[in-house]
Scaffold this motif. Structure first.
Motif, mmCIF file in Angstrom:
data_model
loop_
_atom_site.group_PDB
_atom_site.id
_atom_site.type_symbol
_atom_site.label_atom_id
_atom_site.label_comp_id
_atom_site.label_asym_id
_atom_site.label_seq_id
_atom_site.Cartn_x
_atom_site.Cartn_y
_atom_site.Cartn_z
ATOM 1 N N ASN A 53 0.818 -1.210 0.000
ATOM 2 C CA ASN A 53 0.000 0.000 0.000
ATOM 3 C C ASN A 53 0.853 1.261 0.000
ATOM 4 N N ASP A 54 2.006 1.200 0.666
ATOM 5 C CA ASP A 54 2.922 2.346 0.620
ATOM 6 C C ASP A 54 3.327 2.661 -0.806
ATOM 7 N N LEU A 55 3.586 1.623 -1.584
ATOM 8 C CA LEU A 55 4.120 1.786 -2.941
ATOM 9 C C LEU A 55 3.037 1.992 -3.995
ATOM 10 N N ASN A 56 1.783 1.786 -3.632
ATOM 11 C CA ASN A 56 0.688 1.880 -4.595
ATOM 12 C C ASN A 56 0.173 3.314 -4.654
ATOM 13 N N GLY A 57 0.710 4.099 -5.572
ATOM 14 C CA GLY A 57 0.290 5.487 -5.719
ATOM 15 C C GLY A 57 -0.760 5.696 -6.781
ATOM 16 N N GLN A 58 -1.300 4.621 -7.320
ATOM 17 C CA GLN A 58 -2.338 4.724 -8.349
ATOM 18 C C GLN A 58 -3.466 3.757 -8.043
ATOM 19 N N TRP A 59 -3.972 3.823 -6.820
ATOM 20 C CA TRP A 59 -5.047 2.913 -6.430
ATOM 21 C C TRP A 59 -6.356 3.258 -7.130
ATOM 22 N N ASP A 60 -7.203 2.250 -7.229
ATOM 23 C CA ASP A 60 -8.477 2.364 -7.944
ATOM 24 C C ASP A 60 -9.415 3.293 -7.179
ATOM 25 N N THR A 61 -9.910 4.326 -7.847
ATOM 26 C CA THR A 61 -10.789 5.300 -7.192
ATOM 27 C C THR A 61 -12.269 4.944 -7.309
ATOM 28 N N GLU A 62 -12.589 3.808 -7.924
ATOM 29 C CA GLU A 62 -13.996 3.421 -8.073
ATOM 30 C C GLU A 62 -14.625 3.241 -6.688
ATOM 31 N N GLY A 63 -15.747 3.871 -6.490
ATOM 32 C CA GLY A 63 -16.445 3.780 -5.217
ATOM 33 C C GLY A 63 -15.917 4.716 -4.151
ATOM 34 N N ALA A 64 -14.928 5.526 -4.483
ATOM 35 C CA ALA A 64 -14.355 6.442 -3.496
ATOM 36 C C ALA A 64 -15.315 7.592 -3.205
ATOM 37 N N VAL A 65 -15.274 8.095 -1.998
ATOM 38 C CA VAL A 65 -16.055 9.270 -1.606
ATOM 39 C C VAL A 65 -15.418 10.510 -2.225
ATOM 40 N N GLU A 66 -16.235 11.355 -2.847
ATOM 41 C CA GLU A 66 -15.731 12.559 -3.506
ATOM 42 C C GLU A 66 -15.917 13.766 -2.598
ATOM 43 N N ILE A 67 -14.828 14.501 -2.395
ATOM 44 C CA ILE A 67 -14.860 15.710 -1.569
ATOM 45 C C ILE A 67 -14.422 16.878 -2.440
ATOM 46 N N VAL A 97 -11.410 10.990 -2.624
ATOM 47 C CA VAL A 97 -10.759 11.795 -3.653
ATOM 48 C C VAL A 97 -11.136 13.250 -3.417
ATOM 49 N N VAL A 98 -10.107 14.107 -3.281
ATOM 50 C CA VAL A 98 -10.325 15.509 -2.932
ATOM 51 C C VAL A 98 -9.884 16.400 -4.085
ATOM 52 N N THR A 99 -10.735 17.382 -4.419
ATOM 53 C CA THR A 99 -10.400 18.379 -5.433
ATOM 54 C C THR A 99 -10.786 19.760 -4.911
ATOM 55 N N GLY A 100 -10.239 20.818 -5.539
ATOM 56 C CA GLY A 100 -10.641 22.178 -5.205
ATOM 57 C C GLY A 100 -9.722 22.850 -4.208
ATOM 58 N N SER A 101 -10.190 23.971 -3.627
ATOM 59 C CA SER A 101 -9.349 24.767 -2.743
ATOM 60 C C SER A 101 -10.140 25.303 -1.562
ATOM 61 N N LEU A 102 -9.416 25.544 -0.449
ATOM 62 C CA LEU A 102 -9.972 26.187 0.738
ATOM 63 C C LEU A 102 -9.140 27.424 1.040
ATOM 64 N N THR A 103 -9.814 28.570 1.235
ATOM 65 C CA THR A 103 -9.089 29.805 1.514
ATOM 66 C C THR A 103 -8.591 29.851 2.952
ATOM 67 N N ASP A 104 -9.316 29.259 3.888
ATOM 68 C CA ASP A 104 -8.878 29.200 5.286
ATOM 69 C C ASP A 104 -9.600 28.047 5.974
ATOM 70 N N GLY A 105 -9.056 26.873 5.818
ATOM 71 C CA GLY A 105 -9.670 25.682 6.389
ATOM 72 C C GLY A 105 -8.690 24.528 6.363
ATOM 73 N N ASN A 106 -9.189 23.329 6.617
ATOM 74 C CA ASN A 106 -8.302 22.165 6.576
ATOM 75 C C ASN A 106 -9.081 20.877 6.414
ATOM 76 N N ILE A 107 -8.333 19.799 6.217
ATOM 77 C CA ILE A 107 -8.877 18.441 6.189
ATOM 78 C C ILE A 107 -8.282 17.696 7.369
#
Length: 685
Positions: A53-67, A97-107
């Protein structure tokens, strides 16, 4: 009624099944059964440095929660996360899977202790004025993946909220638990406050193009830092990579354009990759163990310069670090005089430190591959590779350039406390000052030559090593001026003649010893008597103030580490050979003057311990095994002799907790079966 007649057989079958289950559970691997384990679990004993899992940088995003981040808010499509104003909280295991930007926030990730959380960044830009931009409150392990082709950035303000500080948050990325960063995208980390990454457990980086700018440490980690396949650039006001336990670089590129110290940890291992460091102080620092400068300052009653833990000038610097530049009275120099009482006091401090060392906690730098370049043209008390314990070089290419002024030491190790520096492979060109320089260990299997001189070679001038036919074996345009060079490569052989090109001058040398010193300048000669920083190391001087010329052994500088040193001091040597002189004391040598600094006396004086078996820590040279993590045998016994005394009987106390539980469960099942059969028959009777 047939079941009544066969109740005994049923109970016996249950008991036999319980026994069979226990045998398979306890001996399954020996019987060829494959053990299924969660290699990413925190409780799992690490059998590999990088998991799948450390080495897997292209895991399948099917079924992933979109943020989706959007200014001062965000949206979540799926279960396992929620939005609180401009803060996104992930509460469940799974993929996001996260996309976009926050002006003053965090995850933040706040899941269960057993949760594996996968977060993929796809062109994400997060600014957080008073906290970490990405933080892990709780999880088993979090995988932060940089999506291929994406550009991402995390930025924090220059002060954190009371809540963040109460939680000891210290980085733009902050994690209480294990964190892995992988993928092929890019991530820019810009810290206004303290560190770039602050991780309480393990930090693993297996990919991505990562840039870190910060006023503290670029990576500040408790448990371990392990890196492969990544491209990392650092500009830090304090350490670039700082870990309280260990640092491993297996591959990738690390460029440290600015830092106080480059890599700092008790254990530093480089197996591959390309590491370039431009430090203000040390390039590599394996801290812990005996701190010579601190001991010297304590004995003289002076303070050590540069700051200690909590110092506002160098935040994050650990107490006991010997890398700081000291004042004239706190750092020894060529003209510094030291009394016999002070020498004895430092010997006592070194003895106390050595008593606490084991092969697990002895500070160590190990290089088996890769390329290391350390350049510091302005340092005054700096080291290229600095270990308070051992340095083992078995491969790779090492280039160090420090200026020849002050106490700059290209390669420095804990000889005062019994540490060694050995080379059995690879190439080294280490340039710096000569006043505190130390040779490679005489038990090394690869030849090396040190040349010290008073007229410094100019910055940018060419250094070259040529064989007797004029063929260039090694060369480098050395960035800083220097007065000492230590060179080694596999082509160097005993009895052969070589030419050193030293910035316009050429010197011819013949290799008569595995580790030899030449030139017209003597390290720590004159006032320091024995002429060297370690027993059996830098030799020369007669204890009367004479420099000792080419630094061959003098009356006041005997070689406490020479007896038995040939067998087992190399990290690849198993220690199966027994030195014929292993139990003999070292050449005693004469005491010299009161200023005979760690040179005179039996076994080379300071920490020589009368020569002792093998003359060094861990019985190097015929003692227990030799190099790091390969110490085998007892006092130089051969493998066959050792194997004859091994007790192969299995004790209950040797079993793991799971094996004990399985055995207990089997006993309970068998006892329950017998009890059931007895009670059942009584009832029928």
């Amino acid at each position: 009624m047939s079941s009544h007649r066969h109740i005994d057989m049923i109970c016996i079958a249950i008991a036999l099944c319980a026994v069979l289950f226990t045998i398979l559970f306890m001996n399954g691997e020996r019987l060829g059964l494959k053990k299924v384990v969660d290699e990413d679990a925190e409780y799992h004993s690490k059998e590999t440095d990088f998991t799948d899992n450390d080495l897997n940088g292209q895991w399948d995003t099917e079924g992933a929660v979109e943020i989706t981040l959007s200014g001062d808010t965000a949206k979540v499509a799926g279960n396992g996360a929620y939005v609180n104003g401009s803060h996104v909280v992930i509460t469940g295991a799974g993929k996001y899977v996260v996309t976009g930007s926050l002006t003053d926030g965090n995850i933040s990730v706040d899941a269960y202790d057993s949760s594996k959380v996968f977060v993929m960044l796809d062109n994400v830009d997060i600014n957080c004025s008073d906290d970490a931009a990405f933080r892990v409150e709780r999880a088993d392990k979090v995988f932060l993946t940089l999506k291929e082709g994406s550009s991402n950035s995390f930025t924090s303000g220059d002060s954190y909220s009371k809540e963040a500080l109460d939680d000891k948050t210290g980085g733009v990325i902050f994690s209480h638990d294990d964190l892995t960063i992988n993928g092929t995208g890019s991530l820019d980390i810009n810290a206004g406050y303290k560190h770039g990454m602050d991780v309480n457990d393990e930090l693993v980086i297996t990919g991505g193009v990562i840039s870190i700018t910060c006023p503290g440490d670029a990576m500040h980690v408790n448990d371990s830092i392990r890196i492969c396949n990544a491209d990392i650039t650092v500009e830090a006001d304090d350490d670039a990579l700082h870990c309280d336990t260990e640092i491993l670089v297996a591959s990738g590129t690390i460029l440290i354009n600015k830092c106080y110290e480059g890599l700092e940890a008790p254990s530093i291992e480089v197996r591959g990759g390309d590491i370039t460091v431009y430090p203000e102080d040390d390039g590599f620092n394996a801290n812990g163990g005996f701190d010579y400068q601190k001991a010297f300052a304590e004995v003289r009653g002076g303070g050590q310069g540069g700051g200690t833990t909590g110092d506002s000038t160098n935040p994050g610097q650990t107490e006991g670090d010997n890398s700081s530049a000291g004042t004239d009275d706190s750092v020894p120099g060529p003209d510094m005089q030291i009394t016999a009482e002070q020498d004895a006091a430092m010997q006592s401090i070194a003895d106390q430190a050595a008593e606490t060392w084991t092969e697990e906690n002895m500070p160590c730098i190990t290089v088996s591959g890769g390329t290391i370049t350390v350049i510091n043209p302005d340092g005054k008390d700096s080291d290229g590779l600095d270990s308070n314990g051992n340095i083992y070089i078995t491969g790779g290419d090492i280039r160090v350039s420090l200026n020849g002024d002050g106490m700059n030491n290209a390669i420095d190790f804990g000889s005062e406390g019994g540490g060694v520096c050995s080379i059995s492979g690879g190439t080294v060109i280490a340039c710096g000052g000569y006043s505190m320089i130390e040779e490679f260990d005489s038990g090394s299997s690869q030849c090396s030559a040190m040349y010290n001189f008073t007229d410094a070679a100019e910055a940018g001038s060419l250094f070259a090593l040529k064989d007797s036919d004029g063929n260039i074996l090694l060369s480098w345009e050395v960035p800083a001026s220097y007065t000492s060079v230590n060179v080694s490569c596999p082509e160097m052989k005993l009895g052969e003649t070589y030419t050193l090109s030293l910035g316009g001058r050429e010197e011819e040398i013949t290799i008569e010893e595995v580790s030899a010193t030449y030139g017209d300048a003597a390290a720590m000669g004159g006032h320091m008597g024995g002429g060297g920083m370690r027993p059996g190391g830098m030799r020369g001087g007669d204890g009367s103030g004479n420099a000792g010329g080419s630094m061959r052994p003098g009356a006041g500088g005997s070689q406490g580490n020479d007896t038995g040193a040939a067998a087992g001091s190399d990290p690849q040597t198993a220690g199966s050979e027994t030195s014929t002189e292993n139990n003999a004391p070292a050449d005693s040598g004469e005491t010299g003057t009161d200023q005979n600094f760690r040179g005179g006396g039996p076994g080379g004086g300071f920490s020589g311990k009368e020569g002792g078996p093998g003359g060094g820590h861990f019985g190097q040279g015929g003692g227990p095994g030799g190099g790091p993590m390969q110490r085998g045998g007892q006092e130089g016994l051969t493998d066959s002799e050792t194997s004859q005394t091994v007790d192969t009987r299995i004790s209950l106390w040797d079993l793991s907790s799971k094996q004990k539980y399985a055995l207990l469960g089997s006993v309970i099942v068998i006892a329950a079966s017998v009890l059931f059969a007895v009670l059942y028959r009584r009832r029928l009777g």
